[in-house]
Design a protein around this motif. Structure first.
Motif, PDB file in Angstrom:
ATOM      1  N   UNK A  34      16.059  27.496 -19.278  1.00 29.14           N
ATOM      2  CA  UNK A  34      14.482  26.305 -19.133  1.00 29.14           C
ATOM      3  C   UNK A  34      13.826  28.097 -19.433  1.00 29.14           C
ATOM      4  N   UNK A  35      13.780  29.048 -19.028  1.00 25.62           N
ATOM      5  CA  UNK A  35      12.507  29.399 -20.011  1.00 25.62           C
ATOM      6  C   UNK A  35      13.078  29.677 -21.061  1.00 25.62           C
ATOM      7  N   UNK A  36      13.873  29.731 -22.110  1.00 27.41           N
ATOM      8  CA  UNK A  36      13.826  30.142 -22.986  1.00 27.41           C
ATOM      9  C   UNK A  36      13.159  28.624 -24.090  1.00 27.41           C
ATOM     10  N   UNK A  37      13.365  27.401 -22.968  1.00 30.97           N
ATOM     11  CA  UNK A  37      13.106  26.315 -23.810  1.00 30.97           C
ATOM     12  C   UNK A  37      11.420  26.511 -23.734  1.00 30.97           C
ATOM     13  N   UNK A  38      10.839  27.255 -22.114  1.00 30.22           N
ATOM     14  CA  UNK A  38      10.011  26.723 -22.136  1.00 30.22           C
ATOM     15  C   UNK A  38       8.553  27.575 -23.173  1.00 30.22           C
ATOM     16  N   UNK A  39       9.360  28.849 -24.114  1.00 26.90           N
ATOM     17  CA  UNK A  39       9.328  29.757 -24.546  1.00 26.90           C
ATOM     18  C   UNK A  39       8.890  28.926 -25.449  1.00 26.90           C
ATOM     19  N   UNK A  51       0.937  21.411 -42.618  1.00 22.45           N
ATOM     20  CA  UNK A  51       1.502  22.518 -42.346  1.00 22.45           C
ATOM     21  C   UNK A  51       1.119  23.465 -40.837  1.00 22.45           C
ATOM     22  N   UNK A  52       0.434  22.918 -40.282  1.00 17.57           N
ATOM     23  CA  UNK A  52      -0.052  23.519 -39.535  1.00 17.57           C
ATOM     24  C   UNK A  52       1.353  23.135 -38.395  1.00 17.57           C
ATOM     25  N   UNK A  53       1.162  22.055 -38.629  1.00 12.06           N
ATOM     26  CA  UNK A  53       2.090  21.103 -38.039  1.00 12.06           C
ATOM     27  C   UNK A  53       3.998  22.059 -38.192  1.00 12.06           C
ATOM     28  N   UNK A  54       4.177  22.154 -38.933  1.00 12.63           N
ATOM     29  CA  UNK A  54       5.245  23.089 -39.303  1.00 12.63           C
ATOM     30  C   UNK A  54       4.765  24.741 -38.988  1.00 12.63           C
ATOM     31  N   UNK A  55       3.877  25.065 -39.470  1.00 14.84           N
ATOM     32  CA  UNK A  55       3.441  26.032 -38.739  1.00 14.84           C
ATOM     33  C   UNK A  55       4.292  26.804 -36.955  1.00 14.84           C
ATOM     34  N   UNK A  56       3.206  25.822 -36.813  1.00 17.26           N
ATOM     35  CA  UNK A  56       4.119  25.676 -34.964  1.00 17.26           C
ATOM     36  C   UNK A  56       5.467  26.051 -34.784  1.00 17.26           C
ATOM     37  N   UNK A  57       6.027  24.347 -35.212  1.00 16.73           N
ATOM     38  CA  UNK A  57       7.624  24.416 -35.216  1.00 16.73           C
ATOM     39  C   UNK A  57       8.211  26.261 -35.371  1.00 16.73           C
ATOM     40  N   UNK A  58       7.515  26.850 -36.634  1.00 14.00           N
ATOM     41  CA  UNK A  58       8.430  28.497 -36.834  1.00 14.00           C
ATOM     42  C   UNK A  58       7.821  29.349 -35.550  1.00 14.00           C
ATOM     43  N   UNK A  59       6.346  29.241 -35.232  1.00 19.35           N
ATOM     44  CA  UNK A  59       5.763  30.130 -34.471  1.00 19.35           C
ATOM     45  C   UNK A  59       7.260  29.756 -32.765  1.00 19.35           C
ATOM     46  N   UNK A  60       7.466  28.409 -32.578  1.00 17.06           N
ATOM     47  CA  UNK A  60       8.349  28.343 -31.551  1.00 17.06           C
ATOM     48  C   UNK A  60       9.957  28.301 -31.732  1.00 17.06           C
ATOM     49  N   UNK A  61      10.691  28.542 -33.007  1.00 18.89           N
ATOM     50  CA  UNK A  61      11.445  28.899 -33.478  1.00 18.89           C
ATOM     51  C   UNK A  61      11.354  30.462 -33.466  1.00 18.89           C
ATOM     52  N   UNK A  62      10.438  30.917 -33.939  1.00 21.00           N
ATOM     53  CA  UNK A  62      11.015  32.228 -33.515  1.00 21.00           C
ATOM     54  C   UNK A  62      11.665  33.327 -32.295  1.00 21.00           C
ATOM     55  N   UNK A  63       9.611  32.408 -31.679  1.00 15.90           N
ATOM     56  CA  UNK A  63      10.077  32.284 -29.955  1.00 15.90           C
ATOM     57  C   UNK A  63      11.293  33.023 -29.530  1.00 15.90           C
ATOM     58  N   UNK A  64      11.965  31.035 -30.159  1.00 10.39           N
ATOM     59  CA  UNK A  64      13.191  30.992 -29.185  1.00 10.39           C
ATOM     60  C   UNK A  64      14.055  31.991 -29.092  1.00 10.39           C
ATOM     61  N   UNK A  65      13.965  32.290 -30.277  1.00 13.65           N
ATOM     62  CA  UNK A  65      15.377  32.972 -30.915  1.00 13.65           C
ATOM     63  C   UNK A  65      14.923  34.428 -30.173  1.00 13.65           C
ATOM     64  N   UNK A 100      -0.457  31.062 -20.068  1.00 14.27           N
ATOM     65  CA  UNK A 100       0.603  29.977 -19.913  1.00 14.27           C
ATOM     66  C   UNK A 100       1.875  31.074 -19.455  1.00 14.27           C
ATOM     67  N   UNK A 101       3.078  30.192 -18.863  1.00 12.88           N
ATOM     68  CA  UNK A 101       3.646  30.751 -18.649  1.00 12.88           C
ATOM     69  C   UNK A 101       5.559  30.789 -20.237  1.00 12.88           C
ATOM     70  N   UNK A 102       5.652  31.919 -20.607  1.00 12.81           N
ATOM     71  CA  UNK A 102       6.794  31.982 -21.926  1.00 12.81           C
ATOM     72  C   UNK A 102       7.536  32.251 -21.238  1.00 12.81           C
ATOM     73  N   UNK A 103       8.881  33.605 -22.672  1.00 13.23           N
ATOM     74  CA  UNK A 103       9.805  34.080 -21.999  1.00 13.23           C
ATOM     75  C   UNK A 103       9.273  35.485 -22.255  1.00 13.23           C
ATOM     76  N   UNK A 104      10.004  36.922 -21.382  1.00 15.16           N
ATOM     77  CA  UNK A 104       9.751  37.112 -21.704  1.00 15.16           C
ATOM     78  C   UNK A 104      10.042  38.419 -22.229  1.00 15.16           C
ATOM     79  N   UNK A 105      11.425  38.056 -23.359  1.00 13.36           N
ATOM     80  CA  UNK A 105      12.001  38.774 -24.115  1.00 13.36           C
ATOM     81  C   UNK A 105      11.314  37.835 -25.784  1.00 13.36           C
TER      82      UNK A 105
END
Length: 369
Positions: A20-25, A220-234, A352-357
């Motif tokens: 769940x934290x991973x998803x929150x992140x 482009x901003x929307x896609x950039x936000x997606x890339x940020x989320x993907x990088x954090x999730x990874x 905010x809450x995020x993932x520690x890794x």
């Protein structure tokens, strides 16, 4: 690896919470602004409207923008730490200058009193013809008077020597106080310049980040936000895949629970560099105030928190401990359990809450070791 696969590997409540934290992140990660990347020109539409049709650049181009933004905000974070350190040093130096000024005034008053005593002694000697008491005693033809006066002469000589010693020491103290005050003024001035330079760098980096992001189209901003989320999730998933949460079982201390409660109550408040509450925070402003609320004052900056607080292994961390990020200790967040942190991320974001890794971990420190 997706969340479902992680749940299978982790198992149980801890695995579900960690996933769940991973998803929150992936939902609450960082995004922001930077310098010198020009947005690709949109393809003009037949109607002449410049934004009616937008062709998104390749992901690799937006990924370069994301990395540039990260670099700019990292530079701003380093400068913020330098600014906070200069601010803290200036407060201490100013207090020491005030204390030295009080000592100088008190010392001058003492010196004036000692000089007055010395003047009175000199005047008394002048009135008696300048003949010392010891000489007058030796010339006396009264033995009993000699014996009675010997003790007084000795006391007088001791008093004179004591007065001279005290005068000398007071003058030396005043000289040292003046030198110390001058040194503190010089350090205060150097700190003022360092603080101004840090502030300039912070504002330049943030302005550059905002300018870079302003060049992007909405898609482009929307896609950039997606890339940020993907990088954090990874990054978070890779960290969890090490099995680290299988080793982290420590419970928060009483003070740690108070610190976590304070940090949790700040969620949603904006990040402002140099701020330490109550309405806004930077990263170390949040952690230092959280632990101050728990009755445990800690250093103001993330770099000093890393230097001065007790280091603990990541596997031994417990809620309330602070995770220090990047090789230069330029970011700090509070671990709250189950692979999650609470942090003040960067300009344009909120606590905010995020993932520690999600960021490179330098290490973990414990304020109440």
């Amino acid at each position: 690896m997706g969340p479902d696969k992680y749940r299978v590997r982790a198992g149980g409540r801890r695995g579900i919470l960690a996933a769940a934290v991973t998803v929150v992140c992936a939902v609450t990660v960082l995004a922001a602004p930077g310098t010198a990347f020009a947005a690709p020109s949109p393809t003009p539409s037949p109607s002449g409207s410049p934004s009616a049709s937008v062709t998104l650049p390749p992901d690799k181009d937006l990924e370069a923008v994301r990395e540039k933004l990260d670099d700019l905000y990292h530079d701003a974070a380093v400068a913020t730490d330098a600014y906070n350190a200069a601010e803290e040093a200036a407060e201490k130096q100013s207090a020491e200058i005030v204390d030295l000024a009080r000592k100088i005034v008190k010392g001058q008053q003492k010196l004036d009193g000692l000089k007055a005593r010395a003047g009175r002694a000199a005047a008394a000697q002048y009135r008696t013809g300048g003949l010392p008491d010891s000489a007058k005693l030796l010339l006396s033809d009264n033995p009993s008077q000699f014996l009675d006066g010997a003790g007084r002469v000795l006391q007088g000589e001791r008093a004179t020597k004591g007065l001279i010693t005290e005068l000398t020491q007071t003058q030396q103290d005043l000289k040292q106080y003046a030198a110390d005050a001058a040194g503190q003024w010089n350090r205060l001035e150097a700190g003022r310049k360092a603080k101004a330079a840090a502030k300039k760098k912070i504002t330049q980096r943030i302005a550059a980040a905002e300018k870079l992001q302003s060049t992007l189209e909405k898609k482009q901003k929307t896609r950039l936000a997606e890339l940020e989320r993907e990088a954090a999730y990874k990054a978070q998933t890779a960290w969890l895949d090490t099995g680290i949460l299988d080793e982290v079982h420590s419970k928060a201390s009483a003070a740690g629970r108070k610190a976590v409660a304070f940090a949790t109550a700040q969620i949603g408040k904006p990040y402002v560099w140099g701020a330490e509450g109550p309405d806004s925070y930077d990263c170390s402003g949040l952690t230092s105030q959280a632990w101050a609320s728990a009755g445990q004052p800690i250093p103001r900056t993330s770099q000093e928190q890393w230097k001065q607080l007790k280091h603990v292994d990541v596997k031994d961390m417990r809620p309330g401990d602070l995770i220090i990020y990047f090789d230069d200790a330029s970011h700090v967040a509070m671990y709250v359990g189950d692979g999650a942190i609470i942090q003040a991320p960067r300009p344009g974001r909120t606590v905010s809450v995020g993932g520690a890794g999600t960021m490179p971990i330098l290490g973990v420190v414990r304020p109440d070791a």
